[in-house]
Write a protein that holds these residues in place. Structure first.
Motif, PDB file in Angstrom:
ATOM      1  N   GLN A  85      -0.528  -2.611   0.532  1.00 32.27           N
ATOM      2  CA  GLN A  85       0.224  -1.542  -0.132  1.00 32.27           C
ATOM      3  C   GLN A  85       1.388  -2.121  -0.939  1.00 32.27           C
ATOM      4  O   GLN A  85       1.597  -1.765  -2.092  1.00 32.27           O
ATOM      5  CB  GLN A  85       0.785  -0.558   0.907  1.00 32.27           C
ATOM      6  CG  GLN A  85      -0.246   0.223   1.673  1.00 32.27           C
ATOM      7  CD  GLN A  85      -0.807   1.355   0.863  1.00 32.27           C
ATOM      8  OE1 GLN A  85      -1.879   1.233   0.293  1.00 32.27           O
ATOM      9  NE2 GLN A  85      -0.097   2.450   0.800  1.00 32.27           N
ATOM     10  N   GLU A  86       2.133  -3.015  -0.309  1.00 32.52           N
ATOM     11  CA  GLU A  86       3.263  -3.656  -0.991  1.00 32.52           C
ATOM     12  C   GLU A  86       2.799  -4.455  -2.204  1.00 32.52           C
ATOM     13  O   GLU A  86       3.432  -4.420  -3.260  1.00 32.52           O
ATOM     14  CB  GLU A  86       4.029  -4.575  -0.027  1.00 32.52           C
ATOM     15  CG  GLU A  86       4.848  -3.839   0.998  1.00 32.52           C
ATOM     16  CD  GLU A  86       5.932  -2.972   0.362  1.00 32.52           C
ATOM     17  OE1 GLU A  86       6.605  -3.428  -0.595  1.00 32.52           O
ATOM     18  OE2 GLU A  86       6.089  -1.826   0.816  1.00 32.52           O
ATOM     19  N   ASP A  87       1.687  -5.145  -2.054  1.00 28.94           N
ATOM     20  CA  ASP A  87       1.160  -5.936  -3.164  1.00 28.94           C
ATOM     21  C   ASP A  87       0.722  -5.046  -4.328  1.00 28.94           C
ATOM     22  O   ASP A  87       0.925  -5.398  -5.495  1.00 28.94           O
ATOM     23  CB  ASP A  87      -0.003  -6.813  -2.694  1.00 28.94           C
ATOM     24  CG  ASP A  87       0.452  -7.903  -1.740  1.00 28.94           C
ATOM     25  OD1 ASP A  87       1.679  -8.161  -1.641  1.00 28.94           O
ATOM     26  OD2 ASP A  87      -0.415  -8.503  -1.061  1.00 28.94           O
ATOM     27  N   VAL A  88       0.130  -3.896  -4.020  1.00 29.43           N
ATOM     28  CA  VAL A  88      -0.267  -2.959  -5.070  1.00 29.43           C
ATOM     29  C   VAL A  88       0.973  -2.442  -5.796  1.00 29.43           C
ATOM     30  O   VAL A  88       1.006  -2.383  -7.027  1.00 29.43           O
ATOM     31  CB  VAL A  88      -1.116  -1.798  -4.500  1.00 29.43           C
ATOM     32  CG1 VAL A  88      -1.277  -0.676  -5.515  1.00 29.43           C
ATOM     33  CG2 VAL A  88      -2.479  -2.303  -4.046  1.00 29.43           C
ATOM     34  N   ILE A  89       1.998  -2.083  -5.041  1.00 31.13           N
ATOM     35  CA  ILE A  89       3.243  -1.601  -5.658  1.00 31.13           C
ATOM     36  C   ILE A  89       3.852  -2.688  -6.545  1.00 31.13           C
ATOM     37  O   ILE A  89       4.316  -2.404  -7.656  1.00 31.13           O
ATOM     38  CB  ILE A  89       4.246  -1.128  -4.583  1.00 31.13           C
ATOM     39  CG1 ILE A  89       3.724   0.142  -3.908  1.00 31.13           C
ATOM     40  CG2 ILE A  89       5.630  -0.892  -5.176  1.00 31.13           C
ATOM     41  CD1 ILE A  89       4.476   0.538  -2.646  1.00 31.13           C
ATOM     42  N   GLN A  90       3.819  -3.930  -6.075  1.00 31.36           N
ATOM     43  CA  GLN A  90       4.349  -5.041  -6.880  1.00 31.36           C
ATOM     44  C   GLN A  90       3.581  -5.168  -8.197  1.00 31.36           C
ATOM     45  O   GLN A  90       4.186  -5.388  -9.247  1.00 31.36           O
ATOM     46  CB  GLN A  90       4.254  -6.359  -6.101  1.00 31.36           C
ATOM     47  CG  GLN A  90       5.291  -6.516  -5.027  1.00 31.36           C
ATOM     48  CD  GLN A  90       6.682  -6.644  -5.631  1.00 31.36           C
ATOM     49  OE1 GLN A  90       6.903  -7.337  -6.609  1.00 31.36           O
ATOM     50  NE2 GLN A  90       7.637  -5.949  -5.029  1.00 31.36           N
ATOM     51  N   ARG A  91       2.261  -5.045  -8.137  1.00 28.11           N
ATOM     52  CA  ARG A  91       1.444  -5.192  -9.340  1.00 28.11           C
ATOM     53  C   ARG A  91       1.630  -4.019 -10.307  1.00 28.11           C
ATOM     54  O   ARG A  91       1.671  -4.207 -11.517  1.00 28.11           O
ATOM     55  CB  ARG A  91      -0.035  -5.326  -8.981  1.00 28.11           C
ATOM     56  CG  ARG A  91      -0.375  -6.668  -8.386  1.00 28.11           C
ATOM     57  CD  ARG A  91      -1.828  -6.688  -7.903  1.00 28.11           C
ATOM     58  NE  ARG A  91      -2.137  -7.943  -7.264  1.00 28.11           N
ATOM     59  CZ  ARG A  91      -2.795  -8.939  -7.858  1.00 28.11           C
ATOM     60  NH1 ARG A  91      -3.212  -8.805  -9.084  1.00 28.11           N
ATOM     61  NH2 ARG A  91      -3.035 -10.049  -7.205  1.00 28.11           N
ATOM     62  N   LEU A  92       1.709  -2.811  -9.752  1.00 29.46           N
ATOM     63  CA  LEU A  92       1.799  -1.616 -10.593  1.00 29.46           C
ATOM     64  C   LEU A  92       3.217  -1.295 -11.034  1.00 29.46           C
ATOM     65  O   LEU A  92       3.417  -0.702 -12.093  1.00 29.46           O
ATOM     66  CB  LEU A  92       1.254  -0.393  -9.847  1.00 29.46           C
ATOM     67  CG  LEU A  92      -0.223  -0.337  -9.563  1.00 29.46           C
ATOM     68  CD1 LEU A  92      -0.551   0.892  -8.721  1.00 29.46           C
ATOM     69  CD2 LEU A  92      -1.023  -0.325 -10.853  1.00 29.46           C
ATOM     70  N   GLY A  93       4.183  -1.643 -10.191  1.00 29.66           N
ATOM     71  CA  GLY A  93       5.546  -1.175 -10.399  1.00 29.66           C
ATOM     72  C   GLY A  93       5.704   0.151  -9.663  1.00 29.66           C
ATOM     73  O   GLY A  93       4.738   0.903  -9.499  1.00 29.66           O
ATOM     74  N   VAL A  94       6.905   0.440  -9.231  1.00 29.34           N
ATOM     75  CA  VAL A  94       7.159   1.622  -8.408  1.00 29.34           C
ATOM     76  C   VAL A  94       6.770   2.916  -9.125  1.00 29.34           C
ATOM     77  O   VAL A  94       6.107   3.784  -8.550  1.00 29.34           O
ATOM     78  CB  VAL A  94       8.640   1.665  -7.957  1.00 29.34           C
ATOM     79  CG1 VAL A  94       8.964   2.974  -7.261  1.00 29.34           C
ATOM     80  CG2 VAL A  94       8.957   0.485  -7.051  1.00 29.34           C
ATOM     81  N   ASN A  95       7.174   3.066 -10.385  1.00 29.53           N
ATOM     82  CA  ASN A  95       6.885   4.313 -11.113  1.00 29.53           C
ATOM     83  C   ASN A  95       5.389   4.523 -11.320  1.00 29.53           C
ATOM     84  O   ASN A  95       4.881   5.628 -11.139  1.00 29.53           O
ATOM     85  CB  ASN A  95       7.631   4.362 -12.442  1.00 29.53           C
ATOM     86  CG  ASN A  95       9.120   4.526 -12.239  1.00 29.53           C
ATOM     87  OD1 ASN A  95       9.567   5.087 -11.233  1.00 29.53           O
ATOM     88  ND2 ASN A  95       9.892   4.035 -13.177  1.00 29.53           N
TER      89      ASN A  95
END
Length: 141
Positions: free
Chosen positions: A112-122
């Motif tokens: 989950q954290e890695d996906v957020i890092q790749r996508l960006g929070v917004n």
């Protein structure tokens, strides 16, 4: 916007790639991402039914059954019949299922954290909202 852009194709491609991303992570605990979703939903609800899982995970009965089979076979889930309706099965985690879920949870959290890092929070928030938009559209019809 260009006429040759297809949202459906883009979403399906993105979904397959994200699924592969999670699947690589879950190999460490010999789980498929769909199986983890079932374990998670069952863990969070303590006890659920096949009908509730279909609604929660937006799956048809065939796909749900295909994902349930290995979890039942390997002793991670147990099924009890529903006394009011024989078509509905009451599903819960076994001790081994709870253990597997707790073992897989940190893997999921890191993914989950890695996906957020790749996508960006917004962008990650936007992705999470897509399903809600379409669930609302289906509830209107």
């Amino acid at each position: 916007m260009e006429n040759d852009i297809c949202f459906n194709l883009a979403m399906r491609k993105s979904t397959r790639l994200i699924t592969q991303f999670y699947e690589r992570r879950f190999k460490a605990v010999d789980l498929k991402v769909g199986q983890f979703s079932i374990l998670r939903a069952t863990y969070l609800h303590r006890e659920t039914t096949n009908k509730d899982l279909q609604g929660l995970l937006v799956l048809d009965q065939t796909t749900l059954s295909r994902n349930l089979k290995p979890l039942l076979r390997d002793g991670y889930l147990q099924i009890k019949p529903n006394v009011n309706d024989s078509r509905i099965k009451v599903i819960s985690l076994t001790k081994a299922g709870k253990s597997l879920y707790k073992k897989a949870l940190p893997i999921w959290a890191q993914a989950q954290e890695d996906v957020i890092q790749r996508l960006g929070v917004n962008n990650a928030k936007d992705v999470l909202n897509i399903a809600d938009v379409f669930l609302d559209a289906f509830s209107d019809s």
